[in-house]
Design an enzyme around this catalytic site. Structure first.
Site, PDB file in Angstrom:
ATOM      1  N   CYS A 139      35.599  40.801  36.299  1.00 53.37           N
ATOM      2  CA  CYS A 139      35.076  41.330  35.034  1.00 53.37           C
ATOM      3  C   CYS A 139      35.166  42.858  35.022  1.00 53.37           C
ATOM      4  O   CYS A 139      34.450  43.533  35.762  1.00 53.37           O
ATOM      5  CB  CYS A 139      33.632  40.867  34.856  1.00 53.37           C
ATOM      6  N   CYS A 184      31.871  44.552  34.082  1.00 50.19           N
ATOM      7  CA  CYS A 184      30.939  44.531  35.215  1.00 50.19           C
ATOM      8  C   CYS A 184      31.287  45.641  36.210  1.00 50.19           C
ATOM      9  O   CYS A 184      30.403  46.343  36.705  1.00 50.19           O
ATOM     10  CB  CYS A 184      30.988  43.179  35.928  1.00 50.19           C
TER      11      CYS A 184
END
Length: 192
Positions: A75, A78
């Site tokens: 991600c 993230c």
């Protein structure tokens, strides 16, 4: 024989030394930049945040409020937020549990379903009793996360209780197979 091109004068020792020094400085700066980027990236990785995080079972029973982050190593959002999360973890380590749950680990599927995680990062703020107070989904500005954490610590209402930013999509079902309780199911069932 005559040529039309001008003749280059020979370079002096001073010019060669200057060119050599410019090249050495350029190489040194390049190496410093590469090592600096590598050090920064390695310093705040999602794996390191996970390793330092409080296990969920401990977080919901130790009497401290918690911030649970659903994430994945792939991600990009993230990864982008990892330095901020690491900073918050250092700042609030003695007051707040920081829990990292990797959505690629099927062990966390019940929690993903409970909190309806369909995009990451997905943050769930839990009170001291382990009850959900608020959620934030996607890329969150530093100031919003700081405000929510400060409110979590003081027991105040979270000022940004439902915020959404850029997310990475998760391809996990949002309700158990065959469940009619999820309004997004539209009455259809998934058959494996």
């Amino acid at each position: 024989m005559t040529t039309d091109s001008p003749i280059k004068p020979e370079t002096t020792a001073g010019e060669r030394l200057r060119n050599f020094l410019v090249a050495m400085v350029a190489i040194a700066l390049t190496v410093a930049l590469v090592l600096g980027l590598r050090t920064e990236t390695a310093a705040v990785s999602l794996d390191k945040l996970y390793a330092a995080s409080t296990p969920l079972e401990v977080a919901i029973s130790n009497g401290k409020p918690s911030m649970v982050e659903f994430y994945a190593n792939w991600c990009t959002v993230c990864q982008k937020m990892a330095p901020d999360i690491a900073e918050f973890e250092q700042q609030y380590a003695d007051k707040v549990n920081f829990v990292m749950l990797n959505v690629d680990n099927t062990k966390w599927l019940p929690e993903m379903l409970k909190y309806r995680v369909d995009g990451i990062p997905h943050f769930v703020f839990l009170n001291k009793e382990g009850e959900s107070l608020a959620q934030a989904i996607g890329d969150q500005p530093h100031t919003i996360m700081a405000s929510n954490l400060e409110a979590l610590v003081t027991g105040s209402a979270l000022p940004h209780a439902q915020t959404s930013g850029q997310v990475s999509q998760v391809s996990t079902p949002v309700a158990p197979i065959g469940s009619q309780d999820d309004p997004r199911s539209h009455g259809s069932q998934v058959v494996n």
